[in-house]
Scaffold this motif. Structure first.
Motif, PDB file in Angstrom:
ATOM      1  N   VAL A  77       0.834  -1.207   0.000  1.00  0.00           N
ATOM      2  CA  VAL A  77       0.000   0.000   0.000  1.00  0.00           C
ATOM      3  C   VAL A  77       0.867   1.255   0.000  1.00  0.00           C
ATOM      4  CG1 VAL A  77      -1.702   1.326   1.316  1.00  0.00           C
ATOM      5  CG2 VAL A  77      -1.962  -1.148   1.083  1.00  0.00           C
ATOM      6  N   THR A 213      -5.739   5.391   4.942  1.00  0.00           N
ATOM      7  CA  THR A 213      -5.437   5.341   3.509  1.00  0.00           C
ATOM      8  C   THR A 213      -6.684   4.995   2.710  1.00  0.00           C
ATOM      9  OG1 THR A 213      -3.151   4.662   3.938  1.00  0.00           O
ATOM     10  CG2 THR A 213      -4.016   4.232   1.745  1.00  0.00           C
ATOM     11  N   PHE A 214      -7.438   4.023   3.188  1.00  0.00           N
ATOM     12  CA  PHE A 214      -8.665   3.613   2.488  1.00  0.00           C
ATOM     13  C   PHE A 214      -9.682   4.753   2.463  1.00  0.00           C
ATOM     14  CE2 PHE A 214     -12.804   1.459   2.199  1.00  0.00           C
ATOM     15  CZ  PHE A 214     -12.602   0.735   1.030  1.00  0.00           C
ATOM     16  N   SER A 217      -9.530   7.162  -0.473  1.00  0.00           N
ATOM     17  CA  SER A 217      -9.713   6.570  -1.803  1.00  0.00           C
ATOM     18  C   SER A 217     -10.334   7.546  -2.802  1.00  0.00           C
ATOM     19  CB  SER A 217     -10.586   5.313  -1.713  1.00  0.00           C
ATOM     20  OG  SER A 217      -9.957   4.311  -0.969  1.00  0.00           O
ATOM     21  N   LEU A 283     -10.279   2.651  -4.586  1.00  0.00           N
ATOM     22  CA  LEU A 283     -11.256   1.933  -3.778  1.00  0.00           C
ATOM     23  C   LEU A 283     -11.090   0.419  -3.898  1.00  0.00           C
ATOM     24  CD1 LEU A 283     -13.681   2.631  -1.911  1.00  0.00           C
ATOM     25  CD2 LEU A 283     -15.164   2.222  -3.892  1.00  0.00           C
ATOM     26  N   ILE A 286      -6.475  -0.417  -3.249  1.00  0.00           N
ATOM     27  CA  ILE A 286      -5.899  -0.390  -1.899  1.00  0.00           C
ATOM     28  C   ILE A 286      -6.104  -1.712  -1.160  1.00  0.00           C
ATOM     29  CG2 ILE A 286      -6.066   0.690   0.386  1.00  0.00           C
ATOM     30  CD1 ILE A 286      -6.488   3.365  -1.081  1.00  0.00           C
ATOM     31  N   PRO A 287      -7.352  -2.233  -1.048  1.00  0.00           N
ATOM     32  CA  PRO A 287      -7.481  -3.554  -0.408  1.00  0.00           C
ATOM     33  C   PRO A 287      -6.808  -4.660  -1.210  1.00  0.00           C
ATOM     34  CG  PRO A 287      -9.601  -2.830  -1.291  1.00  0.00           C
ATOM     35  CD  PRO A 287      -8.678  -1.661  -1.361  1.00  0.00           C
TER      36      PRO A 287
END
Length: 340
Positions: A77, A213-214, A217, A283, A286-287
């Motif tokens: 990330v 961080t999420f 997005s 969106l 990131i995951p």
């Protein structure tokens, strides 16, 4: 149309989830002492377990597996954040010298503290790593203001990395070996020796940073379309850039503090995830980067400690073998596109 739009991301996340679960299980099962599935189930359930297998799983392999997963995801990330900020596909904590700067400050702090008979706890390591990351990042930002070519910026980052590594080697060479017996192996990168206290410290720093961080997005997606578009969308570009830099530095510093410098994960994992997803939307990416980086580090850690067991390879040596070809491919592909 909407169903087709989400079919590919759903399939990719399912694949990453299954890969992560399989690698997590193998990380617990395989090692210098291999354990059966029955022994693992007994140890995890606490029913009729063997004392030796219980110690191996709960005190050694489980915390190591969790640390490798969280730190691998954090590093991936972090690389994605830097690639977004600099709009460069090969920007990453290791390439830009951020990891090497953190490595230098940790080494310096460790040598000074140990020579005065003072131990170094998790908080001290994270703070020292963060300070080194910010110093290196500050230099890179200063250079980026004067040099607009991204290729020159990357070269400057690599030079910073070499300088920091040289000073680190100098400190290690002339330090008292009895005081820093584990420093050499740590400086090569390793997830060995991780304890539950370390896992708690990693989670306390990395997980909130990943959550923040999420939450960025949406503005990150606007920033990917250019600063002008981001400003028109109401994004405060200056504050947003500071947030990206701080979060990236915190994540990479946390990795360096507990595992040493780990190379190429921050470049290779995000690029592979974006290629699989077929999109660069934060969106989703990131995951995806978190699970991709976690799986990548689990696989490399498994190779590092099993291929030549009981001898363990440095994690950076393994990540470089698999990550460097990806970087070369990115550069060759980018050059080919420009020529067309």
């Amino acid at each position: 149309m909407r169903e087709k739009k989400y079919q590919r991301p759903a399939a990719v996340f399912l694949l990453l989830g299954l890969l992560f679960a399989a690698l997590a299980f193998f990380s617990i099962q395989w090692g210098s002492v291999s354990l059966s599935g029955e022994e693992i189930c007994r140890a995890l359930s606490g029913k009729g377990q063997n004392e030796t297998s219980y110690h191996i799983i709960w005190d050694i392999r489980l915390p190591r597996m969790l640390a490798a997963a969280v730190l691998g995801g954090a590093l991936s990330v972090s690389g994605f954040l830097l690639q977004t900020f600099f709009a460069n596909p090969i920007a990453g904590p290791f390439v830009l010298g951020i990891s090497s700067g953190a490595n230098l400050t940790i080494t310096l702090t460790m040598v000074v503290l140990l020579e005065n008979g003072i131990g170094m706890d998790s908080a001290s390591m994270i703070l020292a790593a963060f300070a080194g990351s910010m110093i290196s990042m500050g230099f890179v930002l200063l250079v980026s203001m004067r040099i607009k070519q991204m290729s020159a910026l990357v070269i400057c980052g690599i030079m910073v990395s070499y300088i920091c590594s040289a000073v680190t080697d100098f400190l290690v060479t002339f330090a008292d070996e009895s005081e820093i017996v584990n420093l050499r192996s740590w400086s090569m990168g390793s997830f060995s020796g991780i304890s539950w206290d370390n896992v708690q410290a990693i989670a306390a720093v990395a997980l909130p940073a990943l959550a923040l961080t999420f939450l960025l997005s949406k503005p990150m997606g606007a920033y990917q379309l250019g600063e002008a578009y981001a400003k028109s969308a109401g994004v405060d570009v200056r504050k947003f850039g500071i947030c990206l830099i701080l979060l990236s530095s915190i994540l990479s510093a946390c990795v360096t503090a507990f595992a040493g410098p780990v190379s190429f994960v921050g470049i290779a994992a995000p690029h592979i995830v974006k290629k699989l997803l077929g999109t660069a939307k934060p969106l989703l990416v990131i995951p995806g980067c978190f699970f991709g980086g976690a799986a990548f580090c689990l696989a490399c850690d498994l190779i590092a400690r099993t291929v030549f067991a009981p001898v363990e390879l440095g994690i950076s040596s393994v990540t470089a073998v698999f990550g460097a070809p990806v970087v070369i491919w990115i550069m060759v592909r980018g050059k080919g596109r420009r020529q067309k």
